[in-house]
Design a protein around this motif. Structure first.
Motif, PDB file in Angstrom:
ATOM      1  N   PHE A   1       0.226   9.671  13.814  1.00 46.25           N
ATOM      2  CA  PHE A   1      -0.322  10.050  15.134  1.00 46.25           C
ATOM      3  C   PHE A   1      -0.680  11.342  15.061  1.00 46.25           C
ATOM      4  CE2 PHE A   1       0.144  11.906  19.337  1.00 46.25           C
ATOM      5  CZ  PHE A   1      -0.780  11.134  19.933  1.00 46.25           C
ATOM      6  N   LEU A   2       0.144  12.247  14.293  1.00 42.83           N
ATOM      7  CA  LEU A   2      -0.268  13.799  14.289  1.00 42.83           C
ATOM      8  C   LEU A   2      -1.211  13.910  13.678  1.00 42.83           C
ATOM      9  CD1 LEU A   2       3.421  15.350  14.128  1.00 42.83           C
ATOM     10  CD2 LEU A   2       1.941  15.364  16.134  1.00 42.83           C
ATOM     11  N   MET A   3      -1.293  13.503  12.371  1.00 41.68           N
ATOM     12  CA  MET A   3      -2.071  13.721  11.352  1.00 41.68           C
ATOM     13  C   MET A   3      -3.563  13.173  11.452  1.00 41.68           C
ATOM     14  SD  MET A   3      -0.734  16.006   9.226  1.00 41.68           S
ATOM     15  CE  MET A   3       0.752  16.329   8.889  1.00 41.68           C
ATOM     16  N   THR A   4      -3.678  11.878  12.279  1.00 38.89           N
ATOM     17  CA  THR A   4      -4.988  11.379  12.328  1.00 38.89           C
ATOM     18  C   THR A   4      -5.509  11.374  13.641  1.00 38.89           C
ATOM     19  OG1 THR A   4      -3.904   9.146  12.789  1.00 38.89           O
ATOM     20  CG2 THR A   4      -4.349   9.709  10.479  1.00 38.89           C
ATOM     21  N   LYS A   5      -4.593  11.585  14.664  1.00 38.75           N
ATOM     22  CA  LYS A   5      -5.026  11.463  16.069  1.00 38.75           C
ATOM     23  C   LYS A   5      -5.034  12.757  16.844  1.00 38.75           C
ATOM     24  CE  LYS A   5      -5.592   6.835  15.852  1.00 38.75           C
ATOM     25  NZ  LYS A   5      -6.770   6.235  16.004  1.00 38.75           N
ATOM     26  N   LEU A   6      -3.869  13.425  16.768  1.00 39.90           N
ATOM     27  CA  LEU A   6      -3.548  14.823  17.375  1.00 39.90           C
ATOM     28  C   LEU A   6      -4.120  16.018  17.168  1.00 39.90           C
ATOM     29  CD1 LEU A   6      -2.303  15.735  20.275  1.00 39.90           C
ATOM     30  CD2 LEU A   6      -0.004  15.785  18.809  1.00 39.90           C
ATOM     31  N   LEU A   7      -3.750  16.551  15.765  1.00 39.26           N
ATOM     32  CA  LEU A   7      -3.921  17.719  15.511  1.00 39.26           C
ATOM     33  C   LEU A   7      -5.366  17.794  14.844  1.00 39.26           C
ATOM     34  CD1 LEU A   7      -0.772  18.203  13.286  1.00 39.26           C
ATOM     35  CD2 LEU A   7      -1.353  18.968  15.511  1.00 39.26           C
TER      36      LEU A   7
ATOM     37  N   LYS B   1      -5.460   3.273  -2.658  1.00 40.77           N
ATOM     38  CA  LYS B   1      -4.821   2.555  -1.555  1.00 40.77           C
ATOM     39  C   LYS B   1      -5.677   2.666  -0.208  1.00 40.77           C
ATOM     40  CE  LYS B   1      -0.830   1.894  -3.894  1.00 40.77           C
ATOM     41  NZ  LYS B   1      -0.403   0.480  -4.050  1.00 40.77           N
ATOM     42  N   PHE B   2      -6.636   3.607  -0.199  1.00 41.95           N
ATOM     43  CA  PHE B   2      -7.545   3.461   1.004  1.00 41.95           C
ATOM     44  C   PHE B   2      -8.072   2.173   0.698  1.00 41.95           C
ATOM     45  CE2 PHE B   2      -6.441   7.404   2.471  1.00 41.95           C
ATOM     46  CZ  PHE B   2      -7.113   7.867   3.844  1.00 41.95           C
TER      47      PHE B   2
ATOM     48  N   LEU C   1      -3.273   8.534   4.526  1.00 42.78           N
ATOM     49  CA  LEU C   1      -3.575  10.001   4.549  1.00 42.78           C
ATOM     50  C   LEU C   1      -3.766  10.460   3.211  1.00 42.78           C
ATOM     51  CD1 LEU C   1      -0.358  10.918   6.599  1.00 42.78           C
ATOM     52  CD2 LEU C   1      -2.721  10.998   7.611  1.00 42.78           C
ATOM     53  N   ALA C   2      -4.663  11.142   2.966  1.00 46.83           N
ATOM     54  CA  ALA C   2      -4.964  11.769   1.527  1.00 46.83           C
ATOM     55  C   ALA C   2      -4.551  13.138   1.515  1.00 46.83           C
ATOM     56  CB  ALA C   2      -6.493  12.077   1.452  1.00 46.83           C
ATOM     57  N   PHE C   3      -3.840  13.240   0.305  1.00 48.16           N
ATOM     58  CA  PHE C   3      -2.998  14.642  -0.079  1.00 48.16           C
ATOM     59  C   PHE C   3      -3.832  15.114  -1.432  1.00 48.16           C
ATOM     60  CE2 PHE C   3      -0.155  12.825   2.652  1.00 48.16           C
ATOM     61  CZ  PHE C   3       0.182  11.553   2.332  1.00 48.16           C
ATOM     62  N   PRO C   4      -3.706  16.552  -1.366  1.00 47.89           N
ATOM     63  CA  PRO C   4      -4.235  17.169  -2.749  1.00 47.89           C
ATOM     64  C   PRO C   4      -3.564  16.565  -4.008  1.00 47.89           C
ATOM     65  CG  PRO C   4      -3.802  19.049  -0.944  1.00 47.89           C
ATOM     66  CD  PRO C   4      -3.402  17.542  -0.562  1.00 47.89           C
TER      67      PRO C   4
ATOM     68  N   SER D   1       0.788  -1.206  -0.189  1.00 45.03           N
ATOM     69  CA  SER D   1      -0.010  -0.054   0.157  1.00 45.03           C
ATOM     70  C   SER D   1       0.856   1.180  -0.074  1.00 45.03           C
ATOM     71  CB  SER D   1      -0.900  -0.027   1.299  1.00 45.03           C
ATOM     72  OG  SER D   1      -1.682   1.092   1.159  1.00 45.03           O
ATOM     73  N   SER D   2       0.511   2.179   0.855  1.00 41.25           N
ATOM     74  CA  SER D   2       1.207   3.619   0.852  1.00 41.25           C
ATOM     75  C   SER D   2       0.983   4.196   2.101  1.00 41.25           C
ATOM     76  CB  SER D   2       1.227   4.052  -0.218  1.00 41.25           C
ATOM     77  OG  SER D   2       1.631   5.669  -0.284  1.00 41.25           O
TER      78      SER D   2
END
Length: 311
Positions: A270-276, A165-166, A153-156, A147-148
């Motif tokens: 963690f930052l991108m999916t849980k914290l921020l 990949k999701f 995480l999704a990006f523009p 996968s990747s």
């Protein structure tokens, strides 16, 4: 108790996307480390595969080359039946073939979106379906889906690639549960940036599907995409580093559901999916991929348009 898989040196391992990048590096590593190993190598480029196969045979590996376009269901089925007919079994499957269709979702033609899913998802589904009965009958197997980070995480500009990949991640989670009664273990490998031809292929894909990006509302961001490889280069792994993770997944007695293959990957997730907060994460990626420039450019263009007075 389910029958354990043979030691790696005695296995039949099928690798898709084996003509370059991670797939070729994995085949090279297996042939070097395990003389006598049996490898099925699949990719579209038959000439390159045969050249690589010659090298691996000199190392003592037994190689079967099966040229395959993963977007063609009949070729995927032929790959499975040929491998089974030749070796009588497939112990481990590494679904490595894939590519990234880049560009804003609005502008990616439906045909290009269909091809992205045909290669990255449907080809994987077809090959797994074709191999499950043999793996079940032989007492087990192992499936690794490459996968990747983009599968978490999704990006523009990477919407279609991330979506594929999701989908692969969800498919892998389902298969892990469905196939465990048959001792068929399923894991996902999640690389970050890798020093392969991924970015060149992605750039070519943009050129083929979006002929004149400078005439689109996203023109300000396309320059950012062109420099993406240079901007992530210091964090990019070599193919050999990713192969080390794949080998761990192939040999772990109890394989994990997911293996990250990215510098700082755990912290990033963690930052991108849980914290921020989501808004902060969105703003970061918008700046990184130049979407903030698109907004500025669009406002300037709107400001330069003649005003229309309604009487």
């Amino acid at each position: 108790m389910p029958n354990p898989l043979p030691p790696l040196a005695q296995q039949v391992i099928l690798i898709t996307g084996a003509s370059s990048g991670i797939g070729a590096a994995l085949a090279q590593s297996l042939a070097t480390r395990y003389p006598g190993i049996r490898l099925v190598l699949a990719a579209r480029t038959a000439v390159t595969l045969e050249q690589l196969a010659t090298q691996y045979r000199q190392l003592g590996a037994e190689i079967l080359v099966v040229p395959t376009d993963m977007a063609a269901p009949e070729q995927v089925q032929t790959l499975a039946t040929t491998a089974i007919a030749h070796f009588g079994r497939v112990d481990s499957l590494v679904n490595n073939a894939g590519y990234g269709q880049m560009g804003p979702v609005e502008l990616v033609p439906i045909a290009a979106a269909q091809h992205q899913f045909a290669v990255n998802v449907l080809g994987v589904v077809g090959l797994i379906q074709a191999l499950i009965p043999t793996m079940r009958q032989q007492g087990g197997g192992r499936i690794l889906n490459i996968s990747s980070i983009a599968g978490r995480l999704a990006f523009p500009f990477g919407g279609l690639y991330s979506a594929s990949k999701f989908a692969l991640e969800g498919l892998s989670d389902t298969l892990r549960m469905e196939l465990s009664p048959f001792n068929i273990q399923v894991s996902v490998i999640e690389p970050g940036p890798v020093q392969t031809n991924f970015f060149q292929v992605a750039t070519q894909g943009v050129e083929q599907t979006i002929p004149d990006p400078q005439k689109t509302p996203y023109r300000a961001a396309f320059a950012q995409i062109e420099t993406l490889e240079q901007r992530v280069g210091d964090r990019a792994w070599s193919s050999e580093q990713v192969v080390a993770v794949i080998l761990k997944a192939l040999t772990d007695p109890v394989p994990r559901p997911r293996y990250l293959a990215a510098t700082g990957g755990r912290v990033l997730l963690f930052l991108m999916t849980k914290l921020l907060p989501t808004k902060m994460v969105d703003g970061f990626w918008q700046r990184f991929y130049g979407i903030d420039l698109v907004e500025r450019d669009w406002k300037n263009r709107l400001g330069s348009l003649p005003r229309i007075t309604v009487r």
